[in-house]
Write a protein that holds these residues in place. Sequence first.
Motif, PDB file in Angstrom:
ATOM      1  N   HIS A   1     -18.976 -22.362 -16.867  1.00  0.00           N
ATOM      2  CA  HIS A   1     -19.959 -21.277 -16.985  1.00  0.00           C
ATOM      3  C   HIS A   1     -19.729 -20.518 -18.295  1.00  0.00           C
ATOM      4  N   PRO A   2     -20.805 -20.136 -18.982  1.00  0.00           N
ATOM      5  CA  PRO A   2     -20.655 -19.399 -20.247  1.00  0.00           C
ATOM      6  C   PRO A   2     -19.852 -18.108 -20.107  1.00  0.00           C
ATOM      7  N   TYR A   3     -20.009 -17.403 -18.999  1.00  0.00           N
ATOM      8  CA  TYR A   3     -19.269 -16.155 -18.811  1.00  0.00           C
ATOM      9  C   TYR A   3     -17.766 -16.423 -18.697  1.00  0.00           C
ATOM     10  N   THR A   4     -17.400 -17.479 -17.993  1.00  0.00           N
ATOM     11  CA  THR A   4     -15.989 -17.853 -17.869  1.00  0.00           C
ATOM     12  C   THR A   4     -15.415 -18.194 -19.236  1.00  0.00           C
ATOM     13  N   ARG A   5     -16.158 -18.967 -20.015  1.00  0.00           N
ATOM     14  CA  ARG A   5     -15.693 -19.303 -21.367  1.00  0.00           C
ATOM     15  C   ARG A   5     -15.504 -18.043 -22.209  1.00  0.00           C
ATOM     16  N   THR A   6     -16.437 -17.083 -22.086  1.00  0.00           N
ATOM     17  CA  THR A   6     -16.326 -15.830 -22.835  1.00  0.00           C
ATOM     18  C   THR A   6     -15.087 -15.047 -22.409  1.00  0.00           C
ATOM     19  N   LEU A   7     -14.832 -14.977 -21.101  1.00  0.00           N
ATOM     20  CA  LEU A   7     -13.632 -14.275 -20.619  1.00  0.00           C
ATOM     21  C   LEU A   7     -12.359 -14.917 -21.163  1.00  0.00           C
ATOM     22  N   LEU A   8     -12.294 -16.224 -21.106  1.00  0.00           N
ATOM     23  CA  LEU A   8     -11.105 -16.916 -21.586  1.00  0.00           C
ATOM     24  C   LEU A   8     -10.944 -16.766 -23.097  1.00  0.00           C
TER      25      LEU A   8
ATOM     26  N   MET B   1     -16.316 -13.816 -11.216  1.00  0.00           N
ATOM     27  CA  MET B   1     -17.501 -13.047 -10.843  1.00  0.00           C
ATOM     28  C   MET B   1     -18.119 -12.389 -12.061  1.00  0.00           C
ATOM     29  N   GLN B   2     -19.443 -12.365 -12.078  1.00  0.00           N
ATOM     30  CA  GLN B   2     -20.203 -11.648 -13.092  1.00  0.00           C
ATOM     31  C   GLN B   2     -21.266 -10.851 -12.367  1.00  0.00           C
TER      32      GLN B   2
ATOM     33  N   THR C   1      -9.889 -24.715  -8.984  1.00  0.00           N
ATOM     34  CA  THR C   1      -8.459 -24.530  -9.188  1.00  0.00           C
ATOM     35  C   THR C   1      -8.243 -23.794 -10.502  1.00  0.00           C
ATOM     36  N   VAL C   2      -7.132 -23.105 -10.583  1.00  0.00           N
ATOM     37  CA  VAL C   2      -6.807 -22.391 -11.814  1.00  0.00           C
ATOM     38  C   VAL C   2      -6.742 -23.381 -12.978  1.00  0.00           C
ATOM     39  N   ALA C   3      -6.117 -24.531 -12.758  1.00  0.00           N
ATOM     40  CA  ALA C   3      -5.998 -25.531 -13.826  1.00  0.00           C
ATOM     41  C   ALA C   3      -7.372 -25.978 -14.316  1.00  0.00           C
ATOM     42  N   ASP C   4      -8.287 -26.260 -13.388  1.00  0.00           N
ATOM     43  CA  ASP C   4      -9.626 -26.707 -13.783  1.00  0.00           C
ATOM     44  C   ASP C   4     -10.408 -25.628 -14.515  1.00  0.00           C
ATOM     45  N   ILE C   5     -10.403 -24.423 -13.977  1.00  0.00           N
ATOM     46  CA  ILE C   5     -11.182 -23.331 -14.577  1.00  0.00           C
ATOM     47  C   ILE C   5     -10.632 -22.967 -15.952  1.00  0.00           C
ATOM     48  N   PHE C   6      -9.301 -22.904 -16.088  1.00  0.00           N
ATOM     49  CA  PHE C   6      -8.723 -22.511 -17.366  1.00  0.00           C
ATOM     50  C   PHE C   6      -8.839 -23.622 -18.417  1.00  0.00           C
ATOM     51  N   SER C   7      -8.800 -24.867 -17.998  1.00  0.00           N
ATOM     52  CA  SER C   7      -8.854 -25.961 -18.980  1.00  0.00           C
ATOM     53  C   SER C   7     -10.273 -26.462 -19.249  1.00  0.00           C
ATOM     54  N   ARG C   8     -11.167 -26.341 -18.256  1.00  0.00           N
ATOM     55  CA  ARG C   8     -12.534 -26.831 -18.420  1.00  0.00           C
ATOM     56  C   ARG C   8     -13.546 -25.868 -17.807  1.00  0.00           C
ATOM     57  N   PRO C   9     -13.644 -24.649 -18.349  1.00  0.00           N
ATOM     58  CA  PRO C   9     -14.621 -23.704 -17.786  1.00  0.00           C
ATOM     59  C   PRO C   9     -16.046 -24.226 -18.020  1.00  0.00           C
TER      60      PRO C   9
ATOM     61  N   LEU D   1     -10.413 -11.295 -31.645  1.00  0.00           N
ATOM     62  CA  LEU D   1     -10.773 -11.369 -30.237  1.00  0.00           C
ATOM     63  C   LEU D   1     -12.277 -11.429 -30.088  1.00  0.00           C
ATOM     64  N   THR D   2     -12.708 -12.033 -28.998  1.00  0.00           N
ATOM     65  CA  THR D   2     -14.116 -12.090 -28.655  1.00  0.00           C
ATOM     66  C   THR D   2     -14.407 -10.981 -27.651  1.00  0.00           C
ATOM     67  N   ALA D   3     -15.453 -10.218 -27.879  1.00  0.00           N
ATOM     68  CA  ALA D   3     -15.843  -9.164 -26.933  1.00  0.00           C
ATOM     69  C   ALA D   3     -16.593  -9.768 -25.765  1.00  0.00           C
ATOM     70  N   VAL D   4     -16.406  -9.203 -24.585  1.00  0.00           N
ATOM     71  CA  VAL D   4     -17.147  -9.608 -23.395  1.00  0.00           C
ATOM     72  C   VAL D   4     -18.272  -8.603 -23.206  1.00  0.00           C
TER      73      VAL D   4
END
Length: 82
Positions: free
Chosen positions: A60-67, A40-41, A50-58, A78-81
Amino acid sequence: MQAQILDLLIAQQEARGMSILLITHDLGVVAETADRVAVMQAGKIVESGTVADIFSRPSHPYTRTLLDAVPSLRRRSLTAVP
């Protein structure tokens, strides 16, 4: 304490055959306990799967930033969110 509570929740989930909706900012907890995740943003779901899909192939740009903001032994900074 967190690990004990999560273990208790998982034990109850398995014993009762129920689902759990867990809301957290801790991506480590998500990776270890969840089957599916919704990112969520600003109160809106921007990506889910799935957790596997989101963590390995995000996707959305926000998801990539969080990871990217998760500490890693391989990465020194570290990257700031925003």
